[in-house]
Design a protein around this motif. Structure first.
Motif, PDB file in Angstrom:
ATOM      1  N   ASN A   8       0.621  -1.527   0.028  1.00 28.10           N
ATOM      2  CA  ASN A   8      -0.308   0.324   0.229  1.00 28.10           C
ATOM      3  C   ASN A   8       0.624   1.137  -0.131  1.00 28.10           C
ATOM      4  OD1 ASN A   8      -1.951  -1.884  -0.192  1.00 28.10           O
ATOM      5  ND2 ASN A   8      -2.822  -1.426   2.179  1.00 28.10           N
ATOM      6  N   ARG A   9       2.038   1.080   0.621  1.00 27.90           N
ATOM      7  CA  ARG A   9       2.287   2.959   0.177  1.00 27.90           C
ATOM      8  C   ARG A   9       3.492   3.152  -0.900  1.00 27.90           C
ATOM      9  NH1 ARG A   9       5.819   3.322   6.557  1.00 27.90           N
ATOM     10  NH2 ARG A   9       4.458   3.164   7.982  1.00 27.90           N
ATOM     11  N   LEU A  10       3.699   1.488  -0.707  1.00 24.41           N
ATOM     12  CA  LEU A  10       5.009   1.680  -2.686  1.00 24.41           C
ATOM     13  C   LEU A  10       3.966   2.412  -3.502  1.00 24.41           C
ATOM     14  CD1 LEU A  10       6.680  -2.058  -2.495  1.00 24.41           C
ATOM     15  CD2 LEU A  10       7.364   1.105  -1.979  1.00 24.41           C
ATOM     16  N   ALA A  11       2.376   1.757  -3.326  1.00 22.22           N
ATOM     17  CA  ALA A  11       1.393   2.044  -4.000  1.00 22.22           C
ATOM     18  C   ALA A  11       1.220   3.643  -4.493  1.00 22.22           C
ATOM     19  CB  ALA A  11       0.032   1.129  -4.386  1.00 22.22           C
ATOM     20  N   GLU A  12       1.065   4.468  -2.905  1.00 24.27           N
ATOM     21  CA  GLU A  12       1.139   5.474  -3.079  1.00 24.27           C
ATOM     22  C   GLU A  12       1.716   6.417  -3.747  1.00 24.27           C
ATOM     23  OE1 GLU A  12       0.618   5.962   1.791  1.00 24.27           O
ATOM     24  OE2 GLU A  12      -1.633   5.299   1.910  1.00 24.27           O
ATOM     25  N   ARG A  13       3.027   5.964  -3.475  1.00 24.83           N
ATOM     26  CA  ARG A  13       3.874   6.497  -4.029  1.00 24.83           C
ATOM     27  C   ARG A  13       4.172   6.843  -5.244  1.00 24.83           C
ATOM     28  NH1 ARG A  13       8.727   5.473   0.823  1.00 24.83           N
ATOM     29  NH2 ARG A  13       7.487   6.596   1.981  1.00 24.83           N
ATOM     30  N   ASN A  14       3.631   5.350  -6.242  1.00 21.17           N
ATOM     31  CA  ASN A  14       4.213   5.401  -7.477  1.00 21.17           C
ATOM     32  C   ASN A  14       2.254   5.225  -7.799  1.00 21.17           C
ATOM     33  OD1 ASN A  14       7.036   4.819  -7.253  1.00 21.17           O
ATOM     34  ND2 ASN A  14       6.249   3.876  -5.569  1.00 21.17           N
ATOM     35  N   GLN A  15       1.752   6.174  -7.778  1.00 22.36           N
ATOM     36  CA  GLN A  15       0.330   5.719  -8.430  1.00 22.36           C
ATOM     37  C   GLN A  15       0.398   5.671  -9.832  1.00 22.36           C
ATOM     38  OE1 GLN A  15      -1.150   9.491  -6.992  1.00 22.36           O
ATOM     39  NE2 GLN A  15      -0.663   8.635  -5.458  1.00 22.36           N
ATOM     40  N   HIS A  16       1.284   5.647 -10.799  1.00 22.41           N
ATOM     41  CA  HIS A  16       1.862   5.461 -12.082  1.00 22.41           C
ATOM     42  C   HIS A  16       1.617   3.519 -12.065  1.00 22.41           C
ATOM     43  CE1 HIS A  16       5.878   5.428 -10.587  1.00 22.41           C
ATOM     44  NE2 HIS A  16       5.747   4.796 -11.518  1.00 22.41           N
ATOM     45  N   LEU A  17       1.995   2.839 -11.189  1.00 17.54           N
ATOM     46  CA  LEU A  17       1.942   1.698 -11.697  1.00 17.54           C
ATOM     47  C   LEU A  17       0.647   1.509 -10.584  1.00 17.54           C
ATOM     48  CD1 LEU A  17       5.316   0.309  -9.700  1.00 17.54           C
ATOM     49  CD2 LEU A  17       4.660   0.613 -12.379  1.00 17.54           C
ATOM     50  N   THR A  18      -0.365   0.265 -10.903  1.00 19.55           N
ATOM     51  CA  THR A  18      -0.829  -0.206 -10.231  1.00 19.55           C
ATOM     52  C   THR A  18      -0.917  -1.098  -9.291  1.00 19.55           C
ATOM     53  OG1 THR A  18      -0.849  -2.679 -11.508  1.00 19.55           O
ATOM     54  CG2 THR A  18      -2.405  -0.925 -13.036  1.00 19.55           C
ATOM     55  N   GLN A  19      -2.006  -1.407  -8.187  1.00 22.19           N
ATOM     56  CA  GLN A  19      -1.160  -1.556  -6.851  1.00 22.19           C
ATOM     57  C   GLN A  19      -1.549  -3.979  -7.404  1.00 22.19           C
ATOM     58  OE1 GLN A  19      -2.736  -1.043  -4.376  1.00 22.19           O
ATOM     59  NE2 GLN A  19      -2.714  -3.273  -2.848  1.00 22.19           N
ATOM     60  N   ARG A  20      -1.421  -4.235  -8.380  1.00 24.37           N
ATOM     61  CA  ARG A  20      -1.264  -5.498  -9.021  1.00 24.37           C
ATOM     62  C   ARG A  20      -0.010  -6.032  -9.836  1.00 24.37           C
ATOM     63  NH1 ARG A  20      -5.748  -9.119 -11.938  1.00 24.37           N
ATOM     64  NH2 ARG A  20      -6.144  -8.949 -10.020  1.00 24.37           N
ATOM     65  N   ASP A  21       0.345  -4.384 -10.272  1.00 22.27           N
ATOM     66  CA  ASP A  21       2.282  -4.567 -10.421  1.00 22.27           C
ATOM     67  C   ASP A  21       2.937  -4.364  -9.377  1.00 22.27           C
ATOM     68  OD1 ASP A  21       1.779  -4.449 -12.912  1.00 22.27           O
ATOM     69  OD2 ASP A  21       1.330  -2.395 -13.439  1.00 22.27           O
ATOM     70  N   ILE A  22       2.767  -3.993  -8.670  1.00 23.78           N
ATOM     71  CA  ILE A  22       3.407  -3.628  -7.068  1.00 23.78           C
ATOM     72  C   ILE A  22       3.155  -5.260  -6.270  1.00 23.78           C
ATOM     73  CG2 ILE A  22       3.451  -2.758  -4.977  1.00 23.78           C
ATOM     74  CD1 ILE A  22       2.503   0.040  -6.397  1.00 23.78           C
ATOM     75  N   GLU A  23       1.935  -5.116  -6.044  1.00 21.77           N
ATOM     76  CA  GLU A  23       2.085  -6.737  -5.903  1.00 21.77           C
ATOM     77  C   GLU A  23       3.357  -7.754  -6.027  1.00 21.77           C
ATOM     78  OE1 GLU A  23      -2.090  -8.118  -5.050  1.00 21.77           O
ATOM     79  OE2 GLU A  23      -3.024  -6.791  -4.070  1.00 21.77           O
TER      80      GLU A  23
END
Length: 101
Positions: A8-23
């Motif tokens: 969730n923190r990485l998603a907040e900081r990298n809004q150009h990536l989807t949650q699924r990509d970060i997972e």
């Protein structure tokens, strides 16, 4: 912090990536660290720390309930040693909180 909080923190900081990509990214990193350790390799993340595997020899232990002797087999356990930069950051943040009191 648990894995989902990290994602969730990485998603907040990298809004150009989807949650699924970060997972997938976080999962891949953890999988690669685990695979390297299972091969007996050492994983070093500069400034953060190093993961390695330590061997625990076989020994005779005790059952805490009954007190009887139990043979404990040899095993390998993960070990983490913090890097210099991480230790400095932790010690610096601890001093800052002491100064504010």
């Amino acid at each position: 912090m648990i894995k989902s909080e990290l994602i969730n923190r990485l998603a907040e900081r990298n809004q150009h990536l989807t949650q699924r990509d970060i997972e997938r990214i976080v999962g891949t990193i953890f999988d690669e660290i685990a695979n390297a350790l299972s091969r007996g390799d050492r994983v070093e993340l500069r400034g953060f720390g190093a993961f390695s595997v330590k061997r625990r020899p076989a020994r005779t232990g005790r059952n805490p309930r009954t007190g009887t002797a139990v043979e404990v087999q040899e095993k390998f356990v993960p070990f983490f040693k913090t890097g210099k930069e991480l230790r400095q950051k932790l010690n610096l943040s601890g001093k800052q909180s002491d100064d504010s009191e």
